[in-house]
Design a protein around this motif. Sequence first.
Motif, short mmCIF file in Angstrom:
data_model
loop_
_atom_site.label_atom_id
_atom_site.label_comp_id
_atom_site.label_asym_id
_atom_site.label_seq_id
_atom_site.Cartn_x
_atom_site.Cartn_y
_atom_site.Cartn_z
N TYR A 243 21.69 -12.47 -5.73
CA TYR A 243 21.02 -13.65 -5.18
C TYR A 243 20.19 -13.25 -3.97
O TYR A 243 20.64 -12.45 -3.14
N THR A 244 19.01 -13.83 -3.85
CA THR A 244 18.16 -13.51 -2.71
C THR A 244 17.75 -14.80 -2.00
O THR A 244 17.71 -15.87 -2.61
N ASP A 245 17.42 -14.67 -0.71
CA ASP A 245 16.81 -15.81 -0.02
C ASP A 245 15.53 -16.14 -0.77
O ASP A 245 14.81 -15.24 -1.20
N PRO A 246 15.25 -17.44 -0.97
CA PRO A 246 14.08 -17.80 -1.77
C PRO A 246 12.79 -17.21 -1.18
O PRO A 246 12.60 -17.23 0.03
N MET A 247 11.97 -16.64 -2.03
CA MET A 247 10.67 -16.13 -1.60
C MET A 247 9.63 -16.55 -2.61
O MET A 247 9.87 -16.46 -3.82
N GLU A 248 8.51 -17.02 -2.08
CA GLU A 248 7.49 -17.54 -2.98
C GLU A 248 6.66 -16.40 -3.58
O GLU A 248 6.30 -15.46 -2.89
N ALA A 249 6.36 -16.53 -4.87
CA ALA A 249 5.55 -15.52 -5.55
C ALA A 249 4.57 -16.22 -6.47
O ALA A 249 4.91 -17.23 -7.09
N SER A 250 3.37 -15.69 -6.55
CA SER A 250 2.44 -16.24 -7.54
C SER A 250 2.34 -15.32 -8.75
O SER A 250 1.89 -15.73 -9.81
N MET A 251 2.81 -14.06 -8.58
CA MET A 251 2.81 -13.13 -9.70
C MET A 251 3.99 -12.17 -9.53
O MET A 251 4.26 -11.70 -8.43
N LEU A 252 4.69 -11.92 -10.65
CA LEU A 252 5.81 -10.97 -10.62
C LEU A 252 5.46 -9.76 -11.49
O LEU A 252 4.63 -9.85 -12.39
N TYR A 253 6.11 -8.65 -11.20
CA TYR A 253 5.95 -7.44 -12.00
C TYR A 253 7.33 -7.05 -12.48
O TYR A 253 8.24 -6.85 -11.68
N PHE A 254 7.50 -6.99 -13.79
CA PHE A 254 8.78 -6.62 -14.38
C PHE A 254 8.64 -5.25 -15.02
O PHE A 254 7.96 -5.11 -16.03
N THR A 255 9.33 -4.24 -14.50
CA THR A 255 9.39 -2.99 -15.26
C THR A 255 10.34 -3.24 -16.43
O THR A 255 11.07 -4.24 -16.45
N ALA A 256 10.34 -2.32 -17.39
CA ALA A 256 11.36 -2.37 -18.43
C ALA A 256 12.71 -2.50 -17.74
O ALA A 256 12.97 -1.82 -16.75
N ALA A 257 13.52 -3.44 -18.20
CA ALA A 257 14.92 -3.62 -17.78
C ALA A 257 15.11 -4.46 -16.52
O ALA A 257 16.24 -4.80 -16.18
N GLN A 258 14.03 -4.82 -15.83
CA GLN A 258 14.22 -5.65 -14.63
C GLN A 258 14.31 -7.14 -14.99
O GLN A 258 13.80 -7.58 -16.02
N ARG A 259 14.97 -7.89 -14.08
CA ARG A 259 15.10 -9.34 -14.23
C ARG A 259 14.82 -10.04 -12.90
O ARG A 259 15.11 -9.50 -11.84
N TYR A 260 14.26 -11.25 -13.02
CA TYR A 260 14.16 -12.16 -11.88
C TYR A 260 14.57 -13.55 -12.33
O TYR A 260 14.26 -13.95 -13.46
N SER A 261 15.23 -14.29 -11.41
CA SER A 261 15.35 -15.74 -11.59
C SER A 261 14.49 -16.38 -10.53
O SER A 261 14.42 -15.88 -9.40
N PHE A 262 13.84 -17.47 -10.91
CA PHE A 262 13.01 -18.17 -9.93
C PHE A 262 12.95 -19.65 -10.28
O PHE A 262 13.19 -20.05 -11.42
N LEU A 263 12.68 -20.46 -9.25
CA LEU A 263 12.58 -21.91 -9.44
C LEU A 263 11.12 -22.29 -9.58
O LEU A 263 10.26 -21.78 -8.85
#
Length: 613
Positions: A243-263
């Motif tokens: 879990y991370t402190d919420p941070m705003e993003a307009s674009m994410l980069y996922f390498t193979a095997a990475q995950r993000y959860s976002f609202l």
Amino acid sequence: MTRSLSGFLNPISLLLFTSFACAATVTYDFNITWTKANPDGQFERSVIGINNQWPIPTIRVNIGDQLIVNAYNGLGNVSTALHFHGMFQNGTTNMDGPAGVTQCGIAPGSSFTYNFTVAQPGTYWYHSHVRGQYPDGLRGPFIVNDPNSPFKDQYDEEIVLTLADWYHQLPSTLLKRFISYANPTGAEPVPESALMNDTQGLKIHVEPGKTYMFRVVNMAAFAAQYFWIEGHTMQVIEVDGVYTDPMEASMLYFTAAQRYSFLVTAKNDTKANFAIVAHMDEDLFDAIPAGLNSNVTSWLTYEDNADFPQAKEISVEDLQPFDDFDLVPVDKMELLGEPDQTVSLDMIMDNLSDGANYAFFNGITYVRPKVPTVFTALTSGEMATNPAIYGVNSHAFVLKKDEIVDVVLNNLDPGKHPFHLHGHTFQVIARSQDDEGVYANNVTFPKIPMRRDTVLVRPNGNFVLRFKADNPGIWLFHCHIEWHMASGLSVTMIENPLDLQKSLTIPEDHYKACKEANIPTIGNAAGNTKDLLDLSGANVSPKPIPAGFTTRGIVALVFSILAAFIGLAVISWYGAAPLGASTQVAAEKEIAEAQMEHDIARGINTGSVPVSH
Ligand SMILES: *[C@@H]1O[C@H](CO)[C@@H](O)[C@H](O)[C@H]1NC(C)=O
Ligand SMILES: *[C@@H]1O[C@H](CO)[C@@H](O)[C@H](O)[C@H]1NC(C)=O
Ligand SMILES: *[C@@H]1O[C@H](CO)[C@@H](O)[C@H](O)[C@H]1NC(C)=O
Ligand SMILES: *[C@@H]1O[C@H](CO)[C@@H](O)[C@H](O)[C@H]1NC(C)=O
Ligand SMILES: *[C@@H]1O[C@H](CO)[C@@H](O)[C@H](O)[C@H]1NC(C)=O
Ligand SMILES: *[C@@H]1O[C@H](CO)[C@@H](O)[C@H](O)[C@H]1NC(C)=O
Ligand SMILES: *[C@@H]1O[C@H](CO)[C@@H](O)[C@H](O)[C@H]1NC(C)=O
Ligand SMILES: *[C@@H]1O[C@H](CO)[C@@H](O)[C@H](O)[C@H]1NC(C)=O
Ligand SMILES: *[C@@H]1O[C@H](CO)[C@@H](O)[C@H](O)[C@H]1NC(C)=O
Ligand SMILES: [Cu+2]
């Protein structure tokens, strides 16, 4: 799936009951079989499904549950194994999944039970950890619900979404060409398509004003993906199970095997639909095939009768993803103390004397041992702390109980690589930009570093990871580009093996799987039991190219042997090939393939095969 609530009255269950809402046993029965699929609408191919279905099921548990996966290998022609990516497997390293490391590959017709306690919340995935196999489709989401999530009151619904790259040919075919004298630059196979949720053009329905928690997993074999939602921003709240402190993003980069959860909060009032775009990072591809569409679009759907607009094209300069280095874990875990051990890894790609291209850490390319490493650790007594017994090409590092370990990785290659450590999350305490060269030891580390289980190293750059060796087990550290894993970009962490000998019990069915696959479970990497330092007979890589010999000379040599003795000589050449072409395959098929490779070699001579770097 059955949820049984047995054992509720014993004290341990009661303990679990108070810390987790309800610790259940969740059982999945998986018959792993070949089936057919055409997820990009361009080509139907054989894929590996479960219970004759593809995409394969999502595993869902609550934190604290006991997960049981009864895996039956119904494939008929290949062995298999399942890895639960990101699970610490604390006390159950033998449930981690990599074949040849923590278990024997499950032979066709054999079964194998994975059984472990799920102690972490968040977004994970599971996939085959047999050479080259998960791009065949044996990969799916693994979600751990957490009734005590710090964000539980901040969203209305959850949406699971997967990203993937997709190949029309089977990896077994692609690998033979990739690791071959006909491909001395190591140009990786380029996927045919990008997928979202194993399809394209998915409509994701949302209701005005509601907040959604997206859990996004990149299950790719190779391609990293840029990801954005037109007209909406994302509040990142979890990275690889942390879990991370919420941070705003307009674009994410996922390498193979990475995950993000976002609202994502849906607009209050709209009659329009919005493109959700994933764009494969073309920097990874040595050559871009004509007509490749590296994009896939889904839609945040407010109104079924409205337009579903094409994704707006954006320029390369505008591919500016959010920097995961800035994330702060909710638990505020501070920078761990000074390292007791530093594992320094310099990575390169190079050709060996078979003319093929391999990946190396400190001059060593990984080759799977004859005895899976966990069994060597368990059967070697005090010698278990000597890295030599695991074999040169397992590239073992022995970690002492509870020590602080730094992994300093210098990427001496112009490519981007996503590295994954099994059994842990790590603090990412330093990471360079492109072309900064080797780690200079002059970086100020963050006070509260970001933690995750898969991290990108930049081209000709470096990173430093830190973790505490508090999880006895056998853990791979490897590049999560499946092609690079196959060409040897891996080392083995042997964590606290003496405790492992005392604490680990391997169930009988795991030994049975080894027996059925005819794999020994005792002795050093070569299966020697008398003198554990005698590694004769161990699996090793091909030799380096002799001084004064060019790779092209080797290629010419191999090529002329092929041309002269197409037939028996070919079979023996293949037989001697590193990592073994499958002996189950009929000789006729080998010859046909050799002829195909022969054609590719000719293509190289005429310059018609893309050669890169
Ligand atoms: C697995 O599926 C295959 C193909 O449908 C079937 O032949 C086989 O009996 C199944 N095996 C088990 C153990 O379920
Ligand atoms: C195994 O069987 C599948 C499905 O029939 C086939 O597509 C694949 O080529 C076979 N693999 C090998 C290595 O023989
Ligand atoms: C799973 O592991 C637990 C803990 O070791 C054990 O009590 C249980 O019997 C196992 N279940 C199966 C189906 O192997
Ligand atoms: C994506 O697929 C997963 C399982 O494969 C499913 O649970 C989920 O609902 C799908 N997501 C959407 C948005 O359809
Ligand atoms: C949507 O409506 C809610 C409730 O009326 C309000 O609190 C919120 O600010 C509105 N959101 C936007 C983006 O206008
Ligand atoms: C894919 O998306 C990128 C980024 O928006 C764009 O530059 C490119 O033209 C798109 N390709 C196709 C085939 O649509
Ligand atoms: C050998 O490998 C290197 C590094 O990957 C590559 O650039 C080079 O082209 C290869 N050598 C030849 C002669 O093809
Ligand atoms: C660290 O050392 C490198 C190489 O000597 C140098 O280029 C860089 O500027 C230094 N960085 C800091 C923060 O001192
Ligand atoms: C594993 O379990 C031990 C004992 O409970 C604990 O001290 C350690 O922190 C755990 N490690 C991980 C990585 O969860
Ligand atoms: Cu890599």
